[in-house]
Design an enzyme around this catalytic site. Structure first.
Site, PDB file in Angstrom:
ATOM      1  CG  HIS A  19      -0.186   0.152   2.531  1.00  0.00           C
ATOM      2  ND1 HIS A  19       0.513  -0.880   3.106  1.00  0.00           N
ATOM      3  CD2 HIS A  19      -0.045   1.211   3.381  1.00  0.00           C
ATOM      4  CE1 HIS A  19       1.049  -0.488   4.243  1.00  0.00           C
ATOM      5  NE2 HIS A  19       0.732   0.800   4.432  1.00  0.00           N
ATOM      6  CG  ASP A  22       1.744   5.112   4.739  1.00  0.00           C
ATOM      7  OD1 ASP A  22       1.240   3.988   4.891  1.00  0.00           O
ATOM      8  OD2 ASP A  22       2.818   5.461   5.266  1.00  0.00           O
ATOM      9  CG  HIS A  49       5.095   0.994   3.096  1.00  0.00           C
ATOM     10  ND1 HIS A  49       4.610   2.177   2.580  1.00  0.00           N
ATOM     11  CD2 HIS A  49       4.524   0.870   4.326  1.00  0.00           C
ATOM     12  CE1 HIS A  49       3.809   2.758   3.435  1.00  0.00           C
ATOM     13  NE2 HIS A  49       3.722   1.984   4.515  1.00  0.00           N
ATOM     14  NE  ARG A  86       2.922   6.349   9.565  1.00  0.00           N
ATOM     15  CZ  ARG A  86       1.814   5.655   9.300  1.00  0.00           C
ATOM     16  NH1 ARG A  86       1.906   4.474   8.722  1.00  0.00           N
ATOM     17  NH2 ARG A  86       0.624   6.122   9.647  1.00  0.00           N
TER      18      ARG A  86
END
Length: 305
Positions: free
Chosen positions: A121, A123, A281, A296
């Protein structure tokens, strides 16, 4: 007998690089994507304009950068990411109360069995303006497992058959948080989530705003094309259903090609910085019952065009 040409021969340059300082050593990890950086402390890069400019230029070149042994503070982590642009919260995952924009992605025995990260996907393409990128830190990782894979979606587009490139030129598609994060919610809560984040429409092939590269921009959040059903594409109903879905699934599947990928094994205080505009990723969830804790900082992006 005609000479065989390797598919990467005569390919366009990965970026239009500027003049780089030589203080950072960048060691490519594959022929297509990713480099490990040496000789730089990210805490210093969060404060030093020239050092940060070098990191940013390397990011445009390699699309994802990896570093080890970066024992920096959360404040420095957030400061570094903020140099790329404003940070964003996640409507479902939330963020650290003391460091807005720093999302804690902690997986342990009490975690719900979610399967959002272990899908290829890009983000938050369910936003009108998906993130520009992210800076991810490993806080705790299993001894074995828990790797992350990144994919070069500019390369995935470049190596599509020409007739597919022609077919998808100008196509647009919907992306949905309701159909992914919202799927497990009660109906009323799911609808409220969609009201906050209506399914945006993005080009199937976007242009990178800094490098000019063409990027295949469909992923696990993409639900359907919005402008496929035209006389040029549809003679009979089956050309649209399942024809359009088959084409979309084919495009999404390109991220699974190993030649476009790099895989990173985490250790404590390892970092990854990636360009969300040109990559996808996949966080491999093969480590249960071990614990994996990541933090993150996602960076606000622009509207794809």
């Amino acid at each position: 007998m005609p000479q065989r040409v390797h598919p990467r021969e005569h390919a366009p340059a990965l970026v239009r690089p500027g003049v780089l300082r030589t203080s950072i050593k960048a060691e490519p990890l594959t022929c297509t994507i990713g480099a490990e950086l040496f000789g730089v402390n990210l805490g210093d890069a969060s404060r030093d304009d020239d050092l940060f400019a070098e990191v940013r230029e390397l990011l445009l070149k390699y699309k994802v950068l990896f570093l080890r042994d970066q024992d920096i503070t959360r404040t420095e982590h957030v400061a570094l990411a903020s140099r790329f642009g404003p940070l964003e919260d996640h409507p479902v995952a939330g963020s650290d109360p003391d460091h807005p924009g720093l999302v804690r992605i902690y997986k342990d025995l009490d975690s719900r069995p979610e399967h959002y990260e272990n899908a290829l996907h890009c983000d938050a393409t369910w936003r009108e303006c998906p993130p520009m990128g992210a800076v991810l830190r490993c806080v705790e990782t299993p001894e074995v497992g828990g790797d992350t894979v990144w994919v070069n979606m500019a390369e995935a587009y470049r190596r599509l058959p020409e007739h597919i490139k022609t077919q998808i030129a100008g196509l647009r598609a919907r992306h949905s948080i309701e159909a992914t994060f919202g799927a497990v919610m009660p109906m009323e809560q799911r609808h409220q989530l969609k009201d906050r984040y209506p399914d945006p429409e993005h080009p199937v092939v976007r242009a990178h705003p800094e490098t000019g590269e063409q990027i295949l921009f469909v992923n696990a959040f993409t639900t359907h094309f919005v402008n496929f059903h035209t006389p040029d594409n549809v003679r009979f109903g089956q050309d649209h259903a399942p024809g359009a879905n088959n084409l979309l699934n084919y495009l999404i599947s390109q991220a699974a090609v190993p030649e476009y990928q790099v895989r990173w094994r985490w250790r404590r205080n390892s970092f990854a910085i990636w360009d969300n505009r040109s990559t996808q990723h996949y966080a491999v969830q093969d480590y249960w019952p071990a614990v994996r804790k990541m933090e993150r900082a996602g960076i606000v992006g622009d509207r794809p065009f």
